[in-house]
Design a protein around this motif. Structure first.
Motif, PDB file in Angstrom:
ATOM      1  N   TYR A 115      37.866 -18.537 -68.125  1.00  0.00           N
ATOM      2  CA  TYR A 115      38.365 -17.590 -67.145  1.00  0.00           C
ATOM      3  C   TYR A 115      38.588 -18.299 -65.819  1.00  0.00           C
ATOM      4  CZ  TYR A 115      36.611 -13.952 -70.312  1.00  0.00           C
ATOM      5  OH  TYR A 115      36.376 -13.152 -71.393  1.00  0.00           O
ATOM      6  N   GLN A 138      38.758 -11.316 -56.528  1.00  0.00           N
ATOM      7  CA  GLN A 138      39.503 -10.798 -57.673  1.00  0.00           C
ATOM      8  C   GLN A 138      38.646 -10.874 -58.926  1.00  0.00           C
ATOM      9  OE1 GLN A 138      43.491 -12.258 -58.183  1.00  0.00           O
ATOM     10  NE2 GLN A 138      43.843 -12.428 -55.995  1.00  0.00           N
ATOM     11  N   SER A 139      39.101 -10.192 -59.961  1.00  0.00           N
ATOM     12  CA  SER A 139      38.324 -10.172 -61.188  1.00  0.00           C
ATOM     13  C   SER A 139      38.582 -11.426 -62.010  1.00  0.00           C
ATOM     14  CB  SER A 139      38.688  -8.934 -62.000  1.00  0.00           C
ATOM     15  OG  SER A 139      37.815  -8.798 -63.094  1.00  0.00           O
ATOM     16  N   LEU A 140      37.846 -11.529 -63.091  1.00  0.00           N
ATOM     17  CA  LEU A 140      38.035 -12.640 -64.013  1.00  0.00           C
ATOM     18  C   LEU A 140      39.349 -12.472 -64.761  1.00  0.00           C
ATOM     19  CD1 LEU A 140      34.467 -12.519 -65.517  1.00  0.00           C
ATOM     20  CD2 LEU A 140      35.312 -14.242 -63.954  1.00  0.00           C
ATOM     21  N   ILE A 185      35.200 -20.142 -65.015  1.00  0.00           N
ATOM     22  CA  ILE A 185      33.999 -19.733 -65.746  1.00  0.00           C
ATOM     23  C   ILE A 185      34.272 -19.764 -67.237  1.00  0.00           C
ATOM     24  CG2 ILE A 185      32.238 -17.947 -65.998  1.00  0.00           C
ATOM     25  CD1 ILE A 185      33.174 -16.742 -63.389  1.00  0.00           C
ATOM     26  N   PHE A 190      27.829 -16.206 -70.306  1.00  0.00           N
ATOM     27  CA  PHE A 190      28.592 -16.980 -69.344  1.00  0.00           C
ATOM     28  C   PHE A 190      27.885 -18.248 -68.897  1.00  0.00           C
ATOM     29  CE2 PHE A 190      32.288 -14.516 -68.241  1.00  0.00           C
ATOM     30  CZ  PHE A 190      31.986 -13.260 -68.725  1.00  0.00           C
ATOM     31  N   GLY A 191      28.694 -19.252 -68.618  1.00  0.00           N
ATOM     32  CA  GLY A 191      28.205 -20.417 -67.919  1.00  0.00           C
ATOM     33  C   GLY A 191      28.076 -20.096 -66.437  1.00  0.00           C
ATOM     34  N   TYR A 214      28.727  -5.998 -66.438  1.00  0.00           N
ATOM     35  CA  TYR A 214      28.208  -7.230 -65.877  1.00  0.00           C
ATOM     36  C   TYR A 214      28.014  -7.043 -64.372  1.00  0.00           C
ATOM     37  CZ  TYR A 214      29.379  -9.889 -70.116  1.00  0.00           C
ATOM     38  OH  TYR A 214      29.443 -10.370 -71.397  1.00  0.00           O
ATOM     39  N   GLN A 233      27.849  -9.232 -60.818  1.00  0.00           N
ATOM     40  CA  GLN A 233      28.217 -10.532 -60.273  1.00  0.00           C
ATOM     41  C   GLN A 233      27.903 -10.571 -58.792  1.00  0.00           C
ATOM     42  OE1 GLN A 233      32.399 -11.666 -60.417  1.00  0.00           O
ATOM     43  NE2 GLN A 233      31.866 -13.835 -60.547  1.00  0.00           N
ATOM     44  N   PRO A 262      29.041 -13.982 -63.685  1.00  0.00           N
ATOM     45  CA  PRO A 262      28.572 -12.653 -64.093  1.00  0.00           C
ATOM     46  C   PRO A 262      27.351 -12.725 -65.000  1.00  0.00           C
ATOM     47  CG  PRO A 262      30.947 -12.887 -64.434  1.00  0.00           C
ATOM     48  CD  PRO A 262      30.411 -14.244 -64.165  1.00  0.00           C
ATOM     49  N   LEU A 288      31.263  -5.500 -62.970  1.00  0.00           N
ATOM     50  CA  LEU A 288      32.450  -5.681 -63.794  1.00  0.00           C
ATOM     51  C   LEU A 288      32.291  -4.956 -65.117  1.00  0.00           C
ATOM     52  CD1 LEU A 288      32.812  -9.525 -63.243  1.00  0.00           C
ATOM     53  CD2 LEU A 288      34.276  -7.795 -62.255  1.00  0.00           C
ATOM     54  N   PHE A 344      38.330  -7.863 -68.621  1.00  0.00           N
ATOM     55  CA  PHE A 344      37.546  -7.357 -67.522  1.00  0.00           C
ATOM     56  C   PHE A 344      38.349  -6.447 -66.612  1.00  0.00           C
ATOM     57  CE2 PHE A 344      33.534  -9.624 -67.674  1.00  0.00           C
ATOM     58  CZ  PHE A 344      33.799 -10.588 -68.614  1.00  0.00           C
ATOM     59  N   GLY A 345      37.653  -5.481 -66.030  1.00  0.00           N
ATOM     60  CA  GLY A 345      38.237  -4.709 -64.948  1.00  0.00           C
ATOM     61  C   GLY A 345      38.183  -5.508 -63.657  1.00  0.00           C
ATOM     62  N   ALA A 346      38.746  -4.939 -62.619  1.00  0.00           N
ATOM     63  CA  ALA A 346      38.811  -5.639 -61.335  1.00  0.00           C
ATOM     64  C   ALA A 346      37.450  -5.725 -60.664  1.00  0.00           C
ATOM     65  CB  ALA A 346      39.801  -4.952 -60.411  1.00  0.00           C
ATOM     66  N   GLY A 347      36.517  -4.887 -61.108  1.00  0.00           N
ATOM     67  CA  GLY A 347      35.196  -4.895 -60.492  1.00  0.00           C
ATOM     68  C   GLY A 347      35.078  -3.864 -59.387  1.00  0.00           C
TER      69      GLY A 347
END
Lengths: 115, 110
Positions: free
Chosen positions: A36, A42-44, A93, A106-107, B36, B38, B44, B88, B100-103
């Protein structure tokens, strides 16, 4: 949960050089790994999905020749950003999953800065 | 239409209150749903996973899933300042990809 280690956590490189990011599953076999990219606030955004021993599947708009993904073993995947440019600066990520888990782990992420 | 949609917030609640985070998804065939948390500059971390309709509780967290409405939510009871983060919503679609959503950015004020 399972442990995924990503290295390096931070890297600064010069424009035009290449950078390799490693993602390792420490206590399970990662049959699938995801990469990712996340820009600030912003999101992933999924870049690519890789299954061990086969070529990665890239999302639309992601240049496969620029973002080289190798998933040669069940515990290691690498992302190489080739000929990096400042606009490639981002938080990268990885996440990994095996058949025992539905969720992906996740890392720690890699902050790439291209100067 | 985005595959996973969240209200980006920010959402601000006082300490001790219930924080409610919402998420909708477009792929009706999705089977796995995740929340998740973050923190800024961090990767996350998984808080909750839910796979069947109804509620799932884990400590102060409750995930709610309604597949007919394609809606999943997260409730945080007795919110603490340490809960301040971006949350998220993630959905594993029929192809097995995690989207994923935007959070939603949550701030819990002391």
């Amino acid at each position: 949960g399972a442990v995924v280690s990503q290295h390096p956590s931070r890297v600064i490189c010069k424009s035009g050089t290449s950078v390799k990011i490693e993602c390792r599953s420490l206590d399970f076999q990662a049959t699938t790994m995801f990469w990712y990219r996340q820009f600030p606030k912003q999101s992933l955004m999924l870049m690519a999905t890789s299954n061990e021993g086969s070529k990665a599947t890239y999302e639309q708009g992601v240049e496969k020749d620029k973002f080289l993904i190798n998933h040669a073993s069940l515990t290691l995947s690498t992302l190489t950003v080739t000929s990096a440019h400042p606009e490639d600066s981002s938080f990268y990520i990885c996440s990994a999953r095996d058949n025992r888990y539905t969720e992906a782990f996740f890392g720690q992420g890699t902050r790439l800065t291209v100067v | 239409q985005k595959e996973v949609e969240q209200n980006s917030g920010p959402l601000s609640v006082p300490e001790g209150a219930i924080a409610s985070l919402n998420c909708t998804y477009s792929d009706r065939g999705s089977q796995s749903f995740f929340w998740y948390r973050q923190y800024s500059g961090k990767s996350p971390e998984l808080i909750m996973s839910i796979y069947s309709n109804g509620d799932k509780e884990d400590g102060r967290f409750t995930a709610q899933l309604n597949k007919a409405s394609q809606y999943v939510s997260l409730l945080i009871r007795d919110s603490q300042p340490s809960d301040s983060a971006t949350y998220l919503c993630a959905v594993k679609n029929i192809e097995g990809d995690m989207r994923f959503g935007a959070g939603t950015r949550l701030t819990v004020k002391p």
